[in-house]
Design an enzyme around this catalytic site. Sequence first.
Site, PDB file in Angstrom:
ATOM      1  N   HIS A  88     -61.725  34.298  75.042  1.00 50.20           N
ATOM      2  CA  HIS A  88     -60.506  34.424  75.824  1.00 50.20           C
ATOM      3  C   HIS A  88     -60.708  33.271  76.949  1.00 50.20           C
ATOM      4  O   HIS A  88     -59.388  32.752  77.119  1.00 50.20           O
ATOM      5  CB  HIS A  88     -60.688  35.964  76.453  1.00 50.20           C
ATOM      6  CG  HIS A  88     -59.341  36.320  77.000  1.00 50.20           C
ATOM      7  ND1 HIS A  88     -58.884  37.465  77.262  1.00 50.20           N
ATOM      8  CD2 HIS A  88     -58.144  35.588  77.452  1.00 50.20           C
ATOM      9  CE1 HIS A  88     -57.774  37.673  77.689  1.00 50.20           C
ATOM     10  NE2 HIS A  88     -57.207  36.379  77.853  1.00 50.20           N
ATOM     11  N   TYR A 111     -57.222  43.583  78.216  1.00 54.69           N
ATOM     12  CA  TYR A 111     -55.945  44.267  78.458  1.00 54.69           C
ATOM     13  C   TYR A 111     -55.906  45.594  78.376  1.00 54.69           C
ATOM     14  O   TYR A 111     -55.028  46.350  78.913  1.00 54.69           O
ATOM     15  CB  TYR A 111     -54.894  43.791  77.168  1.00 54.69           C
ATOM     16  CG  TYR A 111     -54.611  42.177  77.205  1.00 54.69           C
ATOM     17  CD1 TYR A 111     -54.941  41.401  77.932  1.00 54.69           C
ATOM     18  CD2 TYR A 111     -53.625  41.707  75.866  1.00 54.69           C
ATOM     19  CE1 TYR A 111     -54.484  40.060  77.718  1.00 54.69           C
ATOM     20  CE2 TYR A 111     -53.630  40.537  75.796  1.00 54.69           C
ATOM     21  CZ  TYR A 111     -54.051  39.724  76.681  1.00 54.69           C
ATOM     22  OH  TYR A 111     -53.668  38.270  76.381  1.00 54.69           O
TER      23      TYR A 111
END
Length: 267
Positions: free
Chosen positions: A97, A39
Amino acid sequence: MKLPKIGFGTWELAPSVCKASVLKAIETGYRFIDTAQIYGNEAQVGEAIAASPVPRDDLIIATKIWITQLKPKNVLKSAAISLQKLQVKTIDILYVHWPFSLTYKAKETLRAFSQLVDEGKVSSIGVANFNPALVDEAIDVLKGYGKSLFVVQVEHHPMLQQRVMREHLQKRNVNLVAYSPLARGDVVNVPKIQQIAKKHNVTPSQVSLSWIMDHGAIPIPKATSEAHIKDNFAAQGLKLDKEDITLIDDIKVKRRKVNIPFLRPKW
């Protein structure tokens, strides 16, 4: 560790607004903050944690190891960087992830995650974007290391109801965290959800979040404005009746918003 009913997501929160948004979320009452290496805003989340008057021990901080860092040595190195950026001594939840087949090898990757728990750098282990078969594999591998799988994070909203995954995780006693719980804004245009929102004099977003919570999952909506941050948090106070729940359960649309071809497992 007991997860709250709702958390705060930071996907696509630009660094320029992330710190202020997280601070406002914590001020509003959120105690579960979710970010990820990819991110690009871990540092800003860390700045918000450091600047908040809320004690660190009252917060649950989660981040995720990106696909390029899933080899054991890279897991350890990148986790150390995340700890530094987040300005914390321990990451409460560390996720894989995506189960990218070229870099994620359950026994090797999760051995490194287990080591981080042993070293006190991570409290709990999670996986994101896994299917039930991969979840079971992770549970079995972690059991061999004397650890358990704490949470699975997947896209989950009224147009992607995840019935199979919800039932599977309930049987395995694993928490479910729902990302994109508002279907990236699409829930506001669903007639059934609009109908329920009008009935209760609330927003469609609150209806979607309440429905997710009613099914035992923890939504982590993202927001930047104070109004939306507070509106989402207030969904905890909305009690949908059985008729509302059934109406949403009967939505037949299946619309996955995050479906990256080279990353996705066999859904």
